[in-house]
Design a protein around this motif. Structure first.
Motif, PDB file in Angstrom:
ATOM      1  N   ILE A 156       0.850  -1.183   0.000  1.00 12.79           N
ATOM      2  CA  ILE A 156       0.000   0.000   0.000  1.00 12.79           C
ATOM      3  C   ILE A 156       0.890   1.238   0.000  1.00 12.79           C
ATOM      4  CG2 ILE A 156      -0.356   0.504   2.460  1.00 12.79           C
ATOM      5  CD1 ILE A 156      -3.399   0.207   1.801  1.00 12.79           C
ATOM      6  N   TYR A 157       0.252   2.428  -0.022  1.00 11.21           N
ATOM      7  CA  TYR A 157       0.975   3.685  -0.223  1.00 11.21           C
ATOM      8  C   TYR A 157       0.434   4.743   0.731  1.00 11.21           C
ATOM      9  CZ  TYR A 157       1.706   8.171  -2.709  1.00 11.21           C
ATOM     10  OH  TYR A 157       2.007   9.466  -3.046  1.00 11.21           O
ATOM     11  N   SER A 158       1.307   5.589   1.250  1.00 18.28           N
ATOM     12  CA  SER A 158       0.839   6.758   1.999  1.00 18.28           C
ATOM     13  C   SER A 158       1.917   7.839   1.989  1.00 18.28           C
ATOM     14  CB  SER A 158       0.462   6.394   3.439  1.00 18.28           C
ATOM     15  OG  SER A 158      -0.203   7.483   4.050  1.00 18.28           O
ATOM     16  N   SER A 159       1.644   8.922   2.704  1.00 18.45           N
ATOM     17  CA  SER A 159       2.579  10.047   2.778  1.00 18.45           C
ATOM     18  C   SER A 159       2.719  10.504   4.218  1.00 18.45           C
ATOM     19  CB  SER A 159       2.046  11.215   1.940  1.00 18.45           C
ATOM     20  OG  SER A 159       2.804  12.383   2.187  1.00 18.45           O
ATOM     21  N   PRO A 160       3.905  10.988   4.604  1.00 22.26           N
ATOM     22  CA  PRO A 160       4.046  11.569   5.941  1.00 22.26           C
ATOM     23  C   PRO A 160       3.353  12.933   6.061  1.00 22.26           C
ATOM     24  CG  PRO A 160       6.146  11.660   4.761  1.00 22.26           C
ATOM     25  CD  PRO A 160       5.175  10.926   3.874  1.00 22.26           C
ATOM     26  N   GLY A 161       2.873  13.463   4.963  1.00 23.05           N
ATOM     27  CA  GLY A 161       2.199  14.759   4.981  1.00 23.05           C
ATOM     28  C   GLY A 161       0.705  14.612   5.176  1.00 23.05           C
ATOM     29  N   PRO A 162      -0.010  15.735   5.293  1.00 17.17           N
ATOM     30  CA  PRO A 162      -1.469  15.671   5.403  1.00 17.17           C
ATOM     31  C   PRO A 162      -2.106  15.103   4.140  1.00 17.17           C
ATOM     32  CG  PRO A 162      -0.647  17.872   5.955  1.00 17.17           C
ATOM     33  CD  PRO A 162       0.506  17.111   5.397  1.00 17.17           C
ATOM     34  N   ASN A 163      -1.446  15.285   2.988  1.00 21.56           N
ATOM     35  CA  ASN A 163      -1.983  14.779   1.726  1.00 21.56           C
ATOM     36  C   ASN A 163      -0.903  14.085   0.917  1.00 21.56           C
ATOM     37  OD1 ASN A 163      -3.564  17.603   2.186  1.00 21.56           O
ATOM     38  ND2 ASN A 163      -4.884  15.980   1.409  1.00 21.56           N
ATOM     39  N   THR A 164      -1.352  13.167   0.062  1.00 21.93           N
ATOM     40  CA  THR A 164      -0.432  12.449  -0.828  1.00 21.93           C
ATOM     41  C   THR A 164      -0.184  13.287  -2.081  1.00 21.93           C
ATOM     42  OG1 THR A 164      -2.191  11.409  -2.089  1.00 21.93           O
ATOM     43  CG2 THR A 164      -1.488  10.287  -0.060  1.00 21.93           C
ATOM     44  N   HIS A 216      -1.078  10.540  12.234  1.00 24.36           N
ATOM     45  CA  HIS A 216      -1.780   9.262  12.412  1.00 24.36           C
ATOM     46  C   HIS A 216      -0.857   8.086  12.110  1.00 24.36           C
ATOM     47  CE1 HIS A 216      -5.830  11.033  12.792  1.00 24.36           C
ATOM     48  NE2 HIS A 216      -5.363  11.950  11.969  1.00 24.36           N
ATOM     49  N   GLU A 217       0.447   8.282  12.247  1.00 23.30           N
ATOM     50  CA  GLU A 217       1.405   7.268  11.792  1.00 23.30           C
ATOM     51  C   GLU A 217       1.185   5.918  12.476  1.00 23.30           C
ATOM     52  OE1 GLU A 217       2.062  10.345  12.751  1.00 23.30           O
ATOM     53  OE2 GLU A 217       3.067  11.347  11.081  1.00 23.30           O
ATOM     54  N   GLU A 218       1.128   5.926  13.811  1.00 23.25           N
ATOM     55  CA  GLU A 218       0.993   4.648  14.549  1.00 23.25           C
ATOM     56  C   GLU A 218      -0.341   3.992  14.205  1.00 23.25           C
ATOM     57  OE1 GLU A 218       1.853   7.509  16.040  1.00 23.25           O
ATOM     58  OE2 GLU A 218       3.962   7.094  16.536  1.00 23.25           O
ATOM     59  N   GLN A 219      -1.377   4.829  14.161  1.00 19.61           N
ATOM     60  CA  GLN A 219      -2.718   4.330  13.865  1.00 19.61           C
ATOM     61  C   GLN A 219      -2.779   3.706  12.466  1.00 19.61           C
ATOM     62  OE1 GLN A 219      -5.371   7.622  14.181  1.00 19.61           O
ATOM     63  NE2 GLN A 219      -7.137   6.349  14.690  1.00 19.61           N
ATOM     64  N   ASP A 220      -2.158   4.359  11.499  1.00 19.38           N
ATOM     65  CA  ASP A 220      -2.181   3.825  10.132  1.00 19.38           C
ATOM     66  C   ASP A 220      -1.386   2.527  10.038  1.00 19.38           C
ATOM     67  OD1 ASP A 220      -3.782   5.879   9.403  1.00 19.38           O
ATOM     68  OD2 ASP A 220      -2.339   6.888   8.093  1.00 19.38           O
ATOM     69  N   ALA A 221      -0.236   2.475  10.703  1.00 19.90           N
ATOM     70  CA  ALA A 221       0.570   1.239  10.659  1.00 19.90           C
ATOM     71  C   ALA A 221      -0.251   0.079  11.235  1.00 19.90           C
ATOM     72  CB  ALA A 221       1.868   1.427  11.430  1.00 19.90           C
ATOM     73  N   LEU A 222      -1.005   0.359  12.303  1.00 17.52           N
ATOM     74  CA  LEU A 222      -1.837  -0.697  12.901  1.00 17.52           C
ATOM     75  C   LEU A 222      -2.960  -1.115  11.944  1.00 17.52           C
ATOM     76  CD1 LEU A 222      -2.083   0.550  16.613  1.00 17.52           C
ATOM     77  CD2 LEU A 222      -0.868  -1.482  15.771  1.00 17.52           C
ATOM     78  N   THR A 223      -3.527  -0.128  11.259  1.00 18.32           N
ATOM     79  CA  THR A 223      -4.570  -0.443  10.273  1.00 18.32           C
ATOM     80  C   THR A 223      -3.999  -1.320   9.167  1.00 18.32           C
ATOM     81  OG1 THR A 223      -5.690   1.644  10.732  1.00 18.32           O
ATOM     82  CG2 THR A 223      -6.222   0.582   8.636  1.00 18.32           C
ATOM     83  N   TYR A 224      -2.825  -0.942   8.649  1.00 14.56           N
ATOM     84  CA  TYR A 224      -2.216  -1.751   7.580  1.00 14.56           C
ATOM     85  C   TYR A 224      -1.992  -3.183   8.078  1.00 14.56           C
ATOM     86  CZ  TYR A 224      -0.915   2.954   5.865  1.00 14.56           C
ATOM     87  OH  TYR A 224      -0.920   4.263   5.475  1.00 14.56           O
ATOM     88  N   ALA A 225      -1.478  -3.300   9.316  1.00  8.73           N
ATOM     89  CA  ALA A 225      -1.200  -4.639   9.869  1.00  8.73           C
ATOM     90  C   ALA A 225      -2.503  -5.436   9.972  1.00  8.73           C
ATOM     91  CB  ALA A 225      -0.520  -4.505  11.227  1.00  8.73           C
ATOM     92  N   LYS A 226      -3.563  -4.752  10.405  1.00 10.22           N
ATOM     93  CA  LYS A 226      -4.859  -5.423  10.564  1.00 10.22           C
ATOM     94  C   LYS A 226      -5.405  -5.898   9.205  1.00 10.22           C
ATOM     95  CE  LYS A 226      -8.712  -3.300  11.678  1.00 10.22           C
ATOM     96  NZ  LYS A 226      -9.357  -2.104  12.142  1.00 10.22           N
TER      97      LYS A 226
END
Ligand code: GLA
Length: 496
Positions: free
Chosen positions: A225-233, A243-253
């Motif tokens: 998958i793909y994302s950005s460290p910024g507010p927008n890609t 939301h870095e930790e939250q997104d990593a957990l979502t990806y793992a889930k």
């Protein structure tokens, strides 16, 4: 009394004829997401000041002319160390601001309608200070460069669930999986917004990411998958900022195995010097997610990323701007990677961007050069074409196992240019067990003879094999000489 009301009316009309305000242009997309442009203007006499936000780009107005009846404004921002600007022309029409931009000064105006928005809407989020630097533990993944497919080069915003399933089906059955390709990577444009808990949601094109990941896994493949460290890609979709930790957990889930993390909107908040800390944050988050996730950094080779990529947990890092499906773009990128050789090692590779093989902009000789050069560079091999219908000649290039074995050599070392004569270049890559890959590249527009003296590559080998004709080559004489087609290559594996 009558005079007073006329006076009041005139004052009111003048006041409303002011450009001052927060103006928004809304653009609703068919995937259920929308783009916004904000013109936050302040009119002070003949001058217009303020900001312009075009989704992930945030400009300060640096120049203006005119007023409500017709104006131009120029916004400027710093993108790393280079300025970037945007110019709008417009006029006030009743309660609307009619604005336009031109792709080139002589191009027609693309006209948009902006409406008043509440003050503060569309403002860039507050800066979150980057963390202090530390070394992120090696995740132990991709000891040889990752191989797979990525949606961007061919599909850009047109990637969807059905397409991704189709690519997985194709890769599993067309010989690519058997040749070592493994990842099916979804690039930008899968994102929607966040729910009340701040969890990222997929847009209409991806109804169920977990089900899609299960499907790709059921084919014996992995999913990225793909994302950005910024507010927008880069394409203006929701990024992971805050939301870095939250997104990593979502990806793992969901069961995600690979993340491409693209600087883009982060440029409005952080400087290039802060990139390392910003990338470290997601490196930590991925490790804390409890799932092994390959971490691919995409920041176009800025800030000498090869020096710190491994320290943030990175498995690969882009070394250049985006590739295009042309000989000029591919060769300019590929042949400029020589000096980065010392930085590639198992688990941590230079990434000169994804493959364009099969997308139609180059001929087969040029695509063989692309595949050979990327293998000499120990680069990720991420096909970027439509896998559902690959012409046999292209499939043969992508699945040439002898060439793939060069890319995937266990030593994980990148090759280098060892000589250059005009448009002819010889590159060599050291391989495990004392073998070498030797590539004779002809960058010229006409066929040319290229010779390599065995003495220049460590002495006459016991064996040399041409990896595109799949035949051993004759070892008589002190050198190997061949006629190489225009923009073509001869790739040899030589061994004791
Ligand atoms: C940047 C990246 C590309 C792609 C697009 C997606 O340009 O370099 O590889 O991911 O963003 O928007």
């Amino acid at each position: 009394m009558k005079l007073l009301s006329i006076l009041l009316l005139t004052v009111a009309t003048c006041a409303s004829a002011d450009l001052t305000g927060n103006w928004v242009v809304k653009d609703d997309l068919s995937d259920g997401t929308s783009r916004r442009q904000y013109l936050n203007l302040k009119q002070e006499g003949p001058k217009i000041t303020g900001t312009i936000r075009v989704t992930q780009f945030f400009y300060k107005i640096s120049d203006s002319t005119g007023g409500p009846e017709g104006f131009t404004i120029t916004g400027t921002m710093m993108d790393g160390h280079s300025p970037r600007s945007v110019k709008y022309e417009g006029k006030l029409v009743g309660d609307e601001l009619h604005v336009g931009t031109r792709r080139r000064p002589d191009a027609p105006l693309s006209e948009l309608v902006a409406h008043r928005a509440p003050e503060g809407e569309g403002a860039m989020p507050a800066r979150i200070p980057p963390p202090a630097l530390h070394r992120v533990k090696d995740n132990g993944l991709v000891r040889t460069p990752p191989m797979g497919w990525n949606s961007w080069n061919k599909f850009a915003g047109r990637v969807d669930d059905a397409g991704v399933r189709g690519m997985a089906d194709a890769m599993a059955t067309n010989g690519m999986k058997a040749a070592g390709y493994q990842f099916i990577n979804i690039d930008d444009t899968w994102e929607a917004d966040r729910n009340a808990q701040g969890n990222i949601r997929t847009n209409k094109k991806f109804p169920d990411m977990k089900a899609l990941a299960d499907y790709v896994h059921s084919k014996g493949l992995k999913i990225g998958i793909y994302s950005s460290p910024g507010p927008n890609t880069c394409a203006g979709y929701e990024g992971s900022y805050g939301h870095e930790e939250q997104d990593a957990l979502t990806y793992a889930k969901w069961g995600i195995d690979y993340l491409k993390y693209d600087w883009c909107g982060a440029r409005n908040i952080y400087t290039d010097e802060e990139m390392q800390a910003v990338y470290q944050k997601m490196g930590d988050a991925l490790q804390a997610s409890g799932r092994p996730i390959v971490y691919s950094l995409c920041q176009y080779g800025r800030a000498d990323v090869w020096k710190w990529g491994p320290d943030v947990g990175g498995n690969a890092w882009r070394t250049t701007d985006d590739i295009r499906d042309t000989w000029d773009s591919m060769s300019k990128i590929g042949f400029s990677q020589d000096e980065l050789a010392p930085w590639a090692k198992p688990g941590h590779f230079n990434d000169p961007d994804m493959l364009e093989i099969g997308n139609g902009g180059m001929n087969d000789d040029e695509y063989r050069t692309h595949m050979s050069l990327w293998s000499i560079l120990a680069a990720p091999l991420l096909a970027g074409n439509d896998l559902r219908n690959v012409p046999p000649a292209i499939l043969e290039i992508l699945t040439n196992r002898e060439v793939i074995a060069i890319d995937q050599d266990k030593l994980g070392r990148q090759g280098k240019r060892i000589s250059q004569s005009g448009e002819q270049e010889i590159w060599a890559r050291p391989l495990a067990g004392g073998a070498q890959a030797i590539a004779l590249f002809n960058r010229g527009g006409a066929a040319a003879n290229i010779s390599v003296k065995w003495a220049d590559v460590g002495g006459k080998p016991a064996k040399a094999r041409d990896l595109w004709t799949h035949a051993d080559v004759s070892l008589t004489g002190p050198e190997y000489s061949a006629n190489v087609p225009a923009h073509g290559v001869i790739l040899l594996r030589v061994g004791r």
